[in-house]
Design a protein around this motif. Structure first.
Motif, short mmCIF file in Angstrom:
data_model
loop_
_atom_site.label_atom_id
_atom_site.label_comp_id
_atom_site.label_asym_id
_atom_site.label_seq_id
_atom_site.Cartn_x
_atom_site.Cartn_y
_atom_site.Cartn_z
N PRO A 10 0.98 -72.11 -82.89
CA PRO A 10 0.75 -73.54 -83.07
C PRO A 10 -0.45 -73.79 -83.99
O PRO A 10 -1.48 -73.12 -83.90
CB PRO A 10 0.49 -74.04 -81.66
CG PRO A 10 1.28 -73.09 -80.80
CD PRO A 10 1.11 -71.75 -81.48
N HIS A 105 4.30 -76.49 -84.28
CA HIS A 105 3.78 -77.31 -83.19
C HIS A 105 3.86 -76.57 -81.85
O HIS A 105 3.02 -76.77 -80.98
CB HIS A 105 4.57 -78.62 -83.13
CG HIS A 105 4.03 -79.60 -82.15
ND1 HIS A 105 2.87 -80.30 -82.36
CD2 HIS A 105 4.49 -80.00 -80.94
CE1 HIS A 105 2.64 -81.09 -81.32
NE2 HIS A 105 3.61 -80.93 -80.45
N GLY A 106 4.86 -75.73 -81.70
CA GLY A 106 5.01 -75.01 -80.43
C GLY A 106 5.90 -73.79 -80.58
O GLY A 106 6.78 -73.76 -81.43
N GLU A 108 7.90 -71.31 -77.76
CA GLU A 108 8.21 -71.03 -76.36
C GLU A 108 9.02 -69.74 -76.28
O GLU A 108 10.25 -69.76 -76.43
CB GLU A 108 9.00 -72.19 -75.76
CG GLU A 108 8.26 -73.50 -75.74
CD GLU A 108 9.13 -74.64 -75.24
OE1 GLU A 108 9.99 -74.42 -74.36
OE2 GLU A 108 8.95 -75.75 -75.74
N THR A 119 9.05 -75.07 -82.52
CA THR A 119 9.05 -76.48 -82.92
C THR A 119 8.16 -76.65 -84.13
O THR A 119 6.99 -76.24 -84.13
CB THR A 119 8.56 -77.38 -81.78
OG1 THR A 119 9.36 -77.14 -80.62
CG2 THR A 119 8.66 -78.86 -82.16
#
Length: 150
Positions: A10, A105-106, A108, A119
């Motif tokens: 991120p 942004h992310g 996972e 993301t």
């Protein structure tokens, strides 16, 4: 070097190049893919108060896609798109020079599947005015480990 989900943290930002959009490009794209008068007829678009043709939102998104492929996806070790949320913020006019960036942004991780949901938040700008925003989720592989080879 191939990019795996593990390589994306991120905040990592990928800058784009520049592309100047001409009236001929706007009209050519729209005639083929989005033949609404505001994209193909300069006089009618002017009468509608737009000051000339404006690029189709799909055309603007296609420019973004080219940039993000060059910046990230052409280097990815694989993966597929999952979702895309698009915002058309301002019209793109002939002569606009677009650039922008995509920011992770992310991430996972899903180790049981060997992949991660990544993301990305992206944008295109013209003279510091945001014309397009994109939030994209993609599934990318995790870097293979020695255990994966057995």
């Amino acid at each position: 070097m191939s990019l795996y989900a593990d390589d994306l943290e991120p905040g990592r930002s990928f800058g784009f190049g520049h592309h100047t959009v001409s009236e001929a490009e706007i009209v050519d794209y729209a005639r083929r893919w989005d033949p609404i008068f505001i994209h193909v007829d300069p006089e009618a678009a002017t009468r509608a108060g737009l000051g000339g043709v404006i690029a189709s939102g799909l055309h603007t998104l296609a420019i973004y896609q080219r940039f993000v492929v060059e910046a990230i996806w052409s280097r990815a070790a694989g993966g597929v798109g999952r979702t895309m949320d698009v915002g058309f913020r301002r019209p793109v006019r002939a002569g606009a020079t677009l650039t922008g960036r995509a920011v992770v942004h992310g991430v996972e991780p899903r180790p049981e599947r060997g992949d991660a949901v990544v993301t990305i938040h992206g944008e295109l700008v013209d003279d510091d005015a945001v014309v397009l925003t994109v939030v994209n989720e993609s599934v990318l592989p995790l870097r293979p480990t020695a255990d994966d080879a057995s």
